[in-house]
Design a protein around this motif. Structure first.
Motif, PDB file in Angstrom:
ATOM      1  N   ILE A 192       0.830  -1.206   0.000  1.00 42.23           N
ATOM      2  CA  ILE A 192       0.000   0.000   0.000  1.00 42.23           C
ATOM      3  C   ILE A 192       0.863   1.254   0.000  1.00 42.23           C
ATOM      4  CG2 ILE A 192      -1.610   1.374   1.401  1.00 42.23           C
ATOM      5  CD1 ILE A 192      -2.866  -1.370   2.193  1.00 42.23           C
TER       6      ILE A 192
ATOM      7  N   GLY B 237      -5.815   9.793   2.959  1.00 37.50           N
ATOM      8  CA  GLY B 237      -6.641   8.615   2.691  1.00 37.50           C
ATOM      9  C   GLY B 237      -5.888   7.307   2.856  1.00 37.50           C
ATOM     10  N   THR B 238      -4.566   7.386   3.021  1.00 31.87           N
ATOM     11  CA  THR B 238      -3.764   6.175   3.172  1.00 31.87           C
ATOM     12  C   THR B 238      -4.135   5.414   4.433  1.00 31.87           C
ATOM     13  OG1 THR B 238      -1.929   7.112   1.900  1.00 31.87           O
ATOM     14  CG2 THR B 238      -1.394   5.293   3.374  1.00 31.87           C
TER      15      THR B 238
ATOM     16  N   ARG C  33      -6.942   3.099   3.767  1.00 27.67           N
ATOM     17  CA  ARG C  33      -6.506   1.966   2.940  1.00 27.67           C
ATOM     18  C   ARG C  33      -5.742   0.939   3.774  1.00 27.67           C
ATOM     19  NH1 ARG C  33      -2.987   3.869  -1.407  1.00 27.67           N
ATOM     20  NH2 ARG C  33      -3.094   1.720  -2.118  1.00 27.67           N
TER      21      ARG C  33
ATOM     22  N   ASP D 228      -8.234  -0.889   6.115  1.00 30.59           N
ATOM     23  CA  ASP D 228      -9.058  -1.819   5.350  1.00 30.59           C
ATOM     24  C   ASP D 228      -8.279  -3.094   5.028  1.00 30.59           C
ATOM     25  OD1 ASP D 228     -11.469  -2.507   3.803  1.00 30.59           O
ATOM     26  OD2 ASP D 228     -10.133  -2.273   2.064  1.00 30.59           O
ATOM     27  N   ALA D 229      -7.022  -2.938   4.631  1.00 27.84           N
ATOM     28  CA  ALA D 229      -6.200  -4.111   4.306  1.00 27.84           C
ATOM     29  C   ALA D 229      -5.967  -4.973   5.540  1.00 27.84           C
ATOM     30  CB  ALA D 229      -4.875  -3.665   3.702  1.00 27.84           C
TER      31      ALA D 229
ATOM     32  N   GLU E  31      -4.151   8.561  11.080  1.00 29.57           N
ATOM     33  CA  GLU E  31      -3.768   9.450   9.981  1.00 29.57           C
ATOM     34  C   GLU E  31      -3.867  10.863  10.530  1.00 29.57           C
ATOM     35  OE1 GLU E  31      -4.970   8.729   5.907  1.00 29.57           O
ATOM     36  OE2 GLU E  31      -5.540  10.833   5.731  1.00 29.57           O
TER      37      GLU E  31
END
Length: 169
Positions: A35, A65-66, A69, A72-73, A86
């Motif tokens: 990612i 937005g990282t 991500r 979610d992963a 974040e």
């Protein structure tokens, strides 16, 4: 009209893997590196509060937005206990994601100090439930159950080093 896109700004954050089964550690490392488009050399340590589990901390740099991500992963492995933060950036609030195997995922908006922020309209809605329900509703909104579940895993400050993952090239 400005060509500057605030949603493409770079921000920073932290991934706290509080407890991961040892066999899962290489997969977690690969997912984070993928990612972040980075090489990975995470420093894993035993999790004293959960025998057989490992823990690690990763500071990251990436586009706004990282954090979502990454969370979610990681949530795809339901047996992980983790938090992803974040940091806020220009015109974009920060976020904190907390996950435990028992509770699943929680997400909260954070302000400049890292505190979870509840908006005015949300608070008004919670107040409409009456005084008896207000305390429990605010605790739920602030992720209280996740904090209580993760606190025993956070409480061992023996981590010697933090890994930084950032884009290469």
């Amino acid at each position: 009209m400005s060509d500057h896109n605030h949603f493409a700004d770079t921000t920073t954050g932290v991934v706290f893997i509080h407890a991961a089964p040892t066999a899962l550690c290489p997969h977690v490392e690969w997912a984070l590196a993928s990612i972040l488009d980075a090489t990975s050399a995470m420093r894993w340590e035993d999790q004293p509060a959960q025998p057989g589990a490992r823990k690690a901390i990763v500071d990251w740099i990436g586009p706004v937005g990282t954090g979502a991500r990454l969370a979610d992963a990681l949530a795809k492995w339901s047996m992980l206990a983790f938090e992803v933060t974040e940091d806020p950036s220009d015109l974009v609030d920060g976020e904190r994601f907390s996950h435990t195997p028992e509770l699943g995922m929680w997400r909260g908006q954070t302000g400049a100090s890292g505190d979870v922020v509840l908006g005015e309209n949300r608070l008004r809605h919670l107040m409409a439930g009456g005084p008896a329900a207000f305390h429990a509703a605010v605790d739920a909104e602030l992720g209280g159950a996740w904090d209580r579940a993760l606190e025993p895993l956070r409480g061992h400050p023996v981590m010697a080093e933090v890994t930084w993952l950032s884009r290469v090239g």
